[in-house]
Write an enzyme that holds these catalytic residues in place. Structure first.
Site, PDB file in Angstrom:
ATOM      1  NE  ARG A 119      15.103  15.172  38.296  1.00 38.91           N
ATOM      2  CZ  ARG A 119      13.867  14.808  37.730  1.00 38.91           C
ATOM      3  NH1 ARG A 119      12.748  14.030  38.761  1.00 38.91           N
ATOM      4  NH2 ARG A 119      13.421  15.660  36.597  1.00 38.91           N
ATOM      5  CG  HIS A 160      43.100  -0.870  37.583  1.00 40.72           C
ATOM      6  ND1 HIS A 160      44.129  -0.862  37.736  1.00 40.72           N
ATOM      7  CD2 HIS A 160      43.035   0.492  39.240  1.00 40.72           C
ATOM      8  CE1 HIS A 160      44.994  -0.092  38.090  1.00 40.72           C
ATOM      9  NE2 HIS A 160      44.869   0.683  38.681  1.00 40.72           N
TER      10      HIS A 160
HETATM   11  O1  LIG Z   1       9.985   9.435  47.239  1.00 42.11           O
HETATM   12  P1  LIG Z   1       9.596   8.275  46.213  1.00 42.11           P
HETATM   13  O2  LIG Z   1       7.957   9.204  45.337  1.00 42.11           O
HETATM   14  O3  LIG Z   1       8.586   7.201  46.314  1.00 42.11           O
HETATM   15  O4  LIG Z   1       9.539   8.275  44.220  1.00 42.11           O
HETATM   16  C1  LIG Z   1      11.129   7.927  44.473  1.00 42.11           C
HETATM   17  C2  LIG Z   1      11.181   7.908  42.636  1.00 42.11           C
HETATM   18  O5  LIG Z   1      10.904   7.382  41.624  1.00 42.11           O
HETATM   19  C3  LIG Z   1      10.571   8.487  40.737  1.00 42.11           C
HETATM   20  O6  LIG Z   1       9.468   9.170  39.935  1.00 42.11           O
HETATM   21  C4  LIG Z   1      11.382   7.880  39.615  1.00 42.11           C
HETATM   22  O7  LIG Z   1      12.101   7.326  39.771  1.00 42.11           O
HETATM   23  C5  LIG Z   1      11.929   9.512  41.799  1.00 42.11           C
HETATM   24  O8  LIG Z   1      11.833  10.850  40.603  1.00 42.11           O
HETATM   25  C6  LIG Z   1      11.576   9.635  42.509  1.00 42.11           C
HETATM   26  O9  LIG Z   1      13.114  10.212  43.542  1.00 42.11           O
END
Ligand SMILES: O=P(O)(O)OC[C@H]1O[C@](O)(CO)[C@@H](O)[C@@H]1O
Length: 518
Positions: free
Chosen positions: A256, A372
């Site tokens: 993230r 809204h």
């Molecule tokens: O880039 P990857 O390894 O496919 O992971 C996608 C997403 O899955 C997760 O592990 C869990 O939702 C996130 O932290 C990550 O961004």
């Protein structure tokens, strides 16, 4: 959250009725709109409509000191271990620091590949020039790039390669994608840090089958319809993606927090290399601000302290993010992952169960549309919650209309309105924060997003949790795998699962569901 005497002071302050009374706060200090303003090159933050006064802010800043925030920030930027469970550093800030080798390595690889695609050196596996680009990824490999692409593409004058995104495995979405694109001119990019996310790999498989089913599909050196972005190059190779079509990034970059890495390649495709460099510049500017500015003027720190105040002392469990600009419409979703995946934790860095709540429930949408939909509950519902209005200063008449609408909401929530008909009255006294972007460009977006990243890191330091792991997400994923396996082997009754879920599985499983009666 260490210092017990400070805790007591803050708890007492939160219990005093005057701090929850905006009318009293303003009458004690009519200068709040000058005093509670925080600024950077691109951002203007107004906290004056919140349930705080100067004393509370000072105590919150002391709380940051008592949690050794300064040392924690130094650790982040010095590449020390900040991800305690995985025993690793968090490398995202190195990607935007022009004095760091990662910055140059990352940019060079991305720009070289973009040049080759744009010059036509790379053709699709049908021998056609690349005219469209599809990002296949989910979570951090989707939300950040999508947000920036949406925010920036309309600003680009040069005609660029159109970028599409596909994230979930829904039949409807993948079919819609295939109907929208010209498959022979399309380069599909499998974006996955782990290269192990089932959704992304299933989509990659569907795309590969579609490509192979079409005549004229002949992958060869210089001709590929697939590329990959990952921290696990070996796994991408195993899928048959050639080395020169793989962009790699370091495992220390959290999913993230990864839009600054090669994961940001859709931004380069859609908005151009210059825009991507400016994005990094803006983020770096925020990094310097975060590192060097005293708490009393530090935007991410002040945002974090406000959220800790509301979450832990006022016991408010929700938070709304309301951008009044369609270009930022993906911000709430991106922020939801950033905040909830990072700080939705119950264990301290030492592993013991913490005794206070952390991540609020984050939600939001384009402000005008939300007005809204759910604003009625803000105005007359009995609960209050911290909410952020985010506007982009822009002189065009429509954008001005949006800005005045946004400012009117903040004022209405605070002031309320008495009516003869009491049912029509609004009590007011609802807090809100206003964050203005002074302009919409790549640098400003970089500053904004890096500000939120540092806000989240600051929260995690105060809460003494690790914001760089996500063990909880794994539970649902592994159970889904078990269910699929058991359904395939007809061994569902061996799975340790509650009767409700088993009955629901039988309702949807083609082998066991009741036949439809016309
Ligand atoms: O880039 P990857 O390894 O496919 O992971 C996608 C997403 O899955 C997760 O592990 C869990 O939702 C996130 O932290 C990550 O961004």
């Amino acid at each position: 959250m260490h210092d017990p005497s400070l805790q007591r002071l803050l708890t007492r302050a939160a219990a005093s009725p005057h701090i929850r009374d905006l009318r009293q706060l303003w009458s004690h200090n009519p200068n709040r709109h000058r005093q509670f303003i925080y600024e950077t090159d691109a951002l203007y933050l107004d906290l004056s409509k919140n349930w705080v006064d100067a004393d509370v802010i000072e105590q919150l800043q002391r709380l940051a000191d008592s949690c050794r925030l300064k040392e924690a920030i130094d650790k982040l930027f010095n590449g020390e271990v900040v991800n305690s469970t995985e025993q690793s550093a968090a490398g995202h800030t190195t990607l935007r620091d022009p004095n760091h080798p990662n910055y140059h390595r990352n940019l060079k690889a991305m720009c070289d590949l973009a040049d080759r695609i744009e010059r036509g050196d790379i053709k699709t596996a049908f021998g056609k020039p690349v005219k469209q680009w599809v990002n296949v990824g989910i979570g951090g490999s989707y939300l950040g790039p999508r947000l920036v692409v949406e925010a920036l593409t309309e600003l680009q004058s040069e005609s660029r390669i159109p970028v599409h995104f596909t994230a979930s495995v829904d039949d409807s979405l993948i079919n819609q994608l295939f109907n929208t694109i010209d498959i022979e001119h399309c380069l599909f990019c499998i974006s996955s840090k782990s290269f192990g996310t089932v959704e992304t790999l299933m989509n990659a498989g569907a795309i590969e089958r579609k490509l192979k089913s079409r005549s004229g599909y002949r992958p060869q050196p210089g001709q590929s319809s697939l590329m990959a972005i990952t921290a696990h190059t070996d796994k991408a190779r195993r899928l048959g993606i050639p080395d020169d079509m793989i962009l790699n990034f370091d495992d220390s970059i959290g999913g993230r927090f990864s839009l600054w890495s090669a994961i940001g390649f859709p931004i380069v495709m859609a908005a151009g290399q210059t825009a991507f460099k400016q994005l990094l510049e803006g983020a770096h500017q925020m990094d310097v601000h975060y590192k060097q500015t005293p708490w009393s003027r530090n935007l991410p720190v002040m945002m974090a302290l406000m959220s800790v105040w509301y979450r832990n002392y006022m016991q408010l469990s929700a938070y709304a993010c309301l951008p009044y600009d369609a270009r930022l419409r993906c911000l709430p979703q991106w922020l939801q992952q950033l905040m909830m995946e990072s700080t939705g934790k119950m264990h301290s860095n030492r592993g013991d169960v913490i005794q206070y709540p952390t991540a609020p429930w984050v939600f939001g949408d384009h402000g005008q549309l939300s007005q809204h939909a759910f604003f009625q509950a803000f105005h007359q519902g009995l609960d209050a919650l911290p909410l952020d209005f985010i506007g982009v200063v822009d002189d065009s008449p429509n954008q001005q209309f949006l800005l005045y609408n946004m400012l009117a909401q903040g004022a209405a929530l605070m002031q309320g309105k008495e009516e003869d008909n009491t049912m029509a009255g609004c009590p007011g006294n609802k807090p809100s924060t206003t964050l203005l972007m002074k302009r919409m460009d790549a640098r400003a977006i970089g500053e904004l997003l890096a500000m939120y990243e540092h806000m989240v890191y600051t929260q995690s330091v105060i809460w003494d949790i690790n914001c760089f792991d996500q063990p909880g997400v794994e539970l649902g994923k592994s159970l889904a795998r078990d269910i699929q396996d058991c359904v395939a082997n007809d061994s569902l009754n061996q799975l340790n699962l509650d009767p409700s879920t088993k009955a629901l599985i039988n309702q949807v499983n083609p082998k066991t569901k009741e036949p439809k009666h016309d």
